[in-house]
Enzyme design. Sequence first.
Site, PDB file in Angstrom:
ATOM      1  N   ASP A   1       3.902  -2.642   5.363  1.00  0.00           N
ATOM      2  CA  ASP A   1       3.478  -1.532   4.492  1.00  0.00           C
ATOM      3  C   ASP A   1       2.910  -2.089   3.189  1.00  0.00           C
ATOM      4  O   ASP A   1       3.636  -2.641   2.365  1.00  0.00           O
ATOM      5  CB  ASP A   1       4.692  -0.642   4.172  1.00  0.00           C
ATOM      6  CG  ASP A   1       4.310   0.562   3.319  1.00  0.00           C
ATOM      7  OD1 ASP A   1       4.015   1.618   3.905  1.00  0.00           O
ATOM      8  OD2 ASP A   1       4.285   0.438   2.081  1.00  0.00           O
TER       9      ASP A   1
ATOM     10  N   TYR B   1      -1.314  -2.490  -4.639  1.00  0.00           N
ATOM     11  CA  TYR B   1      -0.472  -3.691  -4.725  1.00  0.00           C
ATOM     12  C   TYR B   1      -1.303  -4.962  -4.929  1.00  0.00           C
ATOM     13  O   TYR B   1      -0.760  -6.002  -5.285  1.00  0.00           O
ATOM     14  CB  TYR B   1       0.422  -3.859  -3.484  1.00  0.00           C
ATOM     15  CG  TYR B   1       1.288  -2.664  -3.136  1.00  0.00           C
ATOM     16  CD1 TYR B   1       1.485  -1.625  -4.051  1.00  0.00           C
ATOM     17  CD2 TYR B   1       1.906  -2.561  -1.892  1.00  0.00           C
ATOM     18  CE1 TYR B   1       2.264  -0.520  -3.718  1.00  0.00           C
ATOM     19  CE2 TYR B   1       2.690  -1.466  -1.562  1.00  0.00           C
ATOM     20  CZ  TYR B   1       2.856  -0.445  -2.478  1.00  0.00           C
ATOM     21  OH  TYR B   1       3.628   0.641  -2.143  1.00  0.00           O
TER      22      TYR B   1
ATOM     23  N   LYS C   1      -2.633   2.260   1.698  1.00  0.00           N
ATOM     24  CA  LYS C   1      -2.650   3.538   0.966  1.00  0.00           C
ATOM     25  C   LYS C   1      -3.835   3.592   0.010  1.00  0.00           C
ATOM     26  O   LYS C   1      -4.233   2.577  -0.555  1.00  0.00           O
ATOM     27  CB  LYS C   1      -1.355   3.709   0.148  1.00  0.00           C
ATOM     28  CG  LYS C   1      -0.087   3.385   0.915  1.00  0.00           C
ATOM     29  CD  LYS C   1       1.184   3.643   0.125  1.00  0.00           C
ATOM     30  CE  LYS C   1       2.391   3.054   0.831  1.00  0.00           C
ATOM     31  NZ  LYS C   1       2.638   1.641   0.521  1.00  0.00           N
TER      32      LYS C   1
ATOM     33  N   HIS D   1      -1.672   7.945  -1.491  1.00  0.00           N
ATOM     34  CA  HIS D   1      -0.509   7.339  -2.143  1.00  0.00           C
ATOM     35  C   HIS D   1       0.316   8.371  -2.936  1.00  0.00           C
ATOM     36  O   HIS D   1       1.546   8.329  -2.920  1.00  0.00           O
ATOM     37  CB  HIS D   1      -0.990   6.203  -3.060  1.00  0.00           C
ATOM     38  CG  HIS D   1      -0.002   5.126  -3.280  1.00  0.00           C
ATOM     39  ND1 HIS D   1      -0.355   3.797  -3.407  1.00  0.00           N
ATOM     40  CD2 HIS D   1       1.341   5.145  -3.424  1.00  0.00           C
ATOM     41  CE1 HIS D   1       0.731   3.068  -3.617  1.00  0.00           C
ATOM     42  NE2 HIS D   1       1.767   3.854  -3.630  1.00  0.00           N
TER      43      HIS D   1
HETATM   44  P1  NDP Z   1      13.526  -1.860  -2.055  1.00  0.00           P
HETATM   45  O1  NDP Z   1      14.395  -0.682  -2.158  1.00  0.00           O
HETATM   46  O2  NDP Z   1      13.044  -2.340  -0.729  1.00  0.00           O
HETATM   47  O3  NDP Z   1      14.281  -3.028  -2.825  1.00  0.00           O
HETATM   48  C1  NDP Z   1      13.721  -4.287  -3.009  1.00  0.00           C
HETATM   49  C2  NDP Z   1      14.685  -5.059  -3.886  1.00  0.00           C
HETATM   50  O4  NDP Z   1      15.902  -5.305  -3.175  1.00  0.00           O
HETATM   51  C3  NDP Z   1      14.126  -6.391  -4.309  1.00  0.00           C
HETATM   52  O5  NDP Z   1      14.564  -6.641  -5.639  1.00  0.00           O
HETATM   53  C4  NDP Z   1      14.795  -7.364  -3.332  1.00  0.00           C
HETATM   54  O6  NDP Z   1      14.938  -8.618  -3.936  1.00  0.00           O
HETATM   55  C5  NDP Z   1      16.130  -6.702  -3.108  1.00  0.00           C
HETATM   56  N1  NDP Z   1      16.702  -6.984  -1.771  1.00  0.00           N
HETATM   57  C6  NDP Z   1      16.048  -6.910  -0.584  1.00  0.00           C
HETATM   58  N2  NDP Z   1      16.892  -7.199   0.434  1.00  0.00           N
HETATM   59  C7  NDP Z   1      18.096  -7.452  -0.120  1.00  0.00           C
HETATM   60  C8  NDP Z   1      19.356  -7.820   0.416  1.00  0.00           C
HETATM   61  N3  NDP Z   1      19.536  -7.983   1.735  1.00  0.00           N
HETATM   62  N4  NDP Z   1      20.387  -8.021  -0.444  1.00  0.00           N
HETATM   63  C9  NDP Z   1      20.212  -7.866  -1.775  1.00  0.00           C
HETATM   64  N5  NDP Z   1      19.035  -7.520  -2.352  1.00  0.00           N
HETATM   65  C10 NDP Z   1      17.976  -7.318  -1.521  1.00  0.00           C
HETATM   66  O7  NDP Z   1      12.277  -1.607  -3.066  1.00  0.00           O
HETATM   67  P2  NDP Z   1      10.731  -1.366  -2.966  1.00  0.00           P
HETATM   68  O8  NDP Z   1      10.434  -0.553  -4.152  1.00  0.00           O
HETATM   69  O9  NDP Z   1      10.009  -2.639  -2.764  1.00  0.00           O
HETATM   70  O10 NDP Z   1      10.493  -0.432  -1.689  1.00  0.00           O
HETATM   71  C11 NDP Z   1      10.188  -0.922  -0.401  1.00  0.00           C
HETATM   72  C12 NDP Z   1       8.739  -0.679  -0.050  1.00  0.00           C
HETATM   73  O11 NDP Z   1       8.417   0.714  -0.153  1.00  0.00           O
HETATM   74  C13 NDP Z   1       7.745  -1.327  -1.005  1.00  0.00           C
HETATM   75  O12 NDP Z   1       7.690  -2.726  -0.856  1.00  0.00           O
HETATM   76  C14 NDP Z   1       6.493  -0.578  -0.663  1.00  0.00           C
HETATM   77  O13 NDP Z   1       5.942  -1.052   0.549  1.00  0.00           O
HETATM   78  C15 NDP Z   1       7.034   0.838  -0.497  1.00  0.00           C
HETATM   79  N6  NDP Z   1       6.916   1.637  -1.751  1.00  0.00           N
HETATM   80  C16 NDP Z   1       6.087   2.730  -1.731  1.00  0.00           C
HETATM   81  C17 NDP Z   1       5.931   3.522  -2.839  1.00  0.00           C
HETATM   82  C18 NDP Z   1       5.057   4.705  -2.758  1.00  0.00           C
HETATM   83  O14 NDP Z   1       4.783   5.331  -3.810  1.00  0.00           O
HETATM   84  N7  NDP Z   1       4.585   5.100  -1.607  1.00  0.00           N
HETATM   85  C19 NDP Z   1       6.600   3.221  -4.118  1.00  0.00           C
HETATM   86  C20 NDP Z   1       7.477   2.056  -4.041  1.00  0.00           C
HETATM   87  C21 NDP Z   1       7.626   1.316  -2.892  1.00  0.00           C
HETATM   88  P3  NDP Z   1      14.340  -9.970  -3.225  1.00  0.00           P
HETATM   89  O15 NDP Z   1      12.878  -9.726  -3.000  1.00  0.00           O
HETATM   90  O16 NDP Z   1      14.622 -11.022  -4.242  1.00  0.00           O
HETATM   91  O17 NDP Z   1      15.110 -10.137  -1.955  1.00  0.00           O
END
Ligand code: NDP
Length: 275
Positions: free
Chosen positions: A45, A50, A75, A108
Site C-alpha cells: 500500500d 508518500y 492513491k 486519498h
Molecule cells: P502503523 O499503525 O502501521 O504503525 C507503524 C509504527 O508501528 C511504526 O512506528 C513501526 O515502527 C511500529 N511497528 C510496526 N510493527 C511493530 C511491531 N511488531 N512491534 C512494535 N512496533 C511496531 O502506522 P502507519 O501510519 O504507517 O499505517 C500503516 C499504513 O497505512 C501506512 O504505511 C500507509 O500505507 C497507510 N496509511 C494510510 C493513510 C490514509 O490516509 N489513507 C494514513 C496513514 C497511513 P518500525 O517501522 O520501526 O517497526
Amino acid sequence: MTVPSLQFNDGHAIPQLGFGVYRVDPAETERIVTDALEVGYRHIDTAALYGNEEGVGRAIANSGIPRDELFITTKLWNTDQGADATRAAFASSLEKLGLDRVDLYLIHWPAPARDLFVETWRTFEEFRDAGTATSIGVSNFRPQDLDRLAAETDTVPAINQIELHPFFIQQGLRDYDAAHGILTESWGPLGHAVADVLGSGPLAEIAEAHGVGPAQVVIRWHLQHGLVVIPKSNNRDRMAQNFDVFGFELTDDEMARIDGLDTGTRSGADPDTLN
Ligand code: NDP
C-alpha cells in the site's frame, strides 16, 4: 503462508494483510519493500503523497514475483482531484511504479472544501473501465461522502481505507461500509506511530496468553473483525512478526476487551478539515 483474501463488490479480491509504506524514506523504500516481499507480503500500500512509488516499483521489478501474485495499491493526492489533474496524476503514478495497471486506486481524502471528489470518482470509473485500475476505492470517506457517490455516480467504492485501531474502532463507519457492500481497510492499524496502542494494559496480557507480541494480537484483532490491514515497519524482524498472525486465534472475550480500548479519538488527520 497463504494470506486469506476478501471479496470486493466488483468481483475482484484483496489479500487481507498487506504492507504499508507511509513515511518510508524514498531512499530506503526499495530495500524495505524487498524485505517485505521476501518475508511473504504480496500486497503493498503506497500513495503519490508518500514520494516512494519509484522504490516500490523497483522492488517489484527486481523481485521476479509474477505480477498476478502481487496486489498493488496507490492513491491520488488531494491537489490532483478533478478530471484532468487526476488523469495526469494516475499516469505519473503508473510510470513511477513501472506498472501498466494497479490492483486498487484510491481517492486519498474526500477533501470536502475542494468539492471535486464526485468528478474525480467519475474519472476513476474510466480507469476501471480501461483496466488500468482493476478496482477503485476511497480513503477517509465519511457516510455523507459515500452517500453522494451513491446518488451521483454509478459505482459503489470497493473499499474505504480509514484510520482504525483499538483506540479508534470506528464502529459507525464500519457498519455503514458493511451495509453498503464496501470493505473497510484499517490504516494506522498499530496506532499510526502516535497512540501507544501496543503498550496498553490488556494487550500484553493477551499476547502472553498466546505466546505472541502485542502487535500480532492487534493485527489478529483487525483480521478477525473482517478488516483489511496494512501494518508498516522498517524493520525486517517486525515485518516478519506482523506477518506471522495465522497460527493463533483470539477468543470472543479477548476481542471484546480490545474493542473496549476505544477512546473515540483520532491519531491522524480529520476528513472534515483536511483538504
Ligand atoms: P502503523 O499503525 O502501521 O504503525 C507503524 C509504527 O508501528 C511504526 O512506528 C513501526 O515502527 C511500529 N511497528 C510496526 N510493527 C511493530 C511491531 N511488531 N512491534 C512494535 N512496533 C511496531 O502506522 P502507519 O501510519 O504507517 O499505517 C500503516 C499504513 O497505512 C501506512 O504505511 C500507509 O500505507 C497507510 N496509511 C494510510 C493513510 C490514509 O490516509 N489513507 C494514513 C496513514 C497511513 P518500525 O517501522 O520501526 O517497526
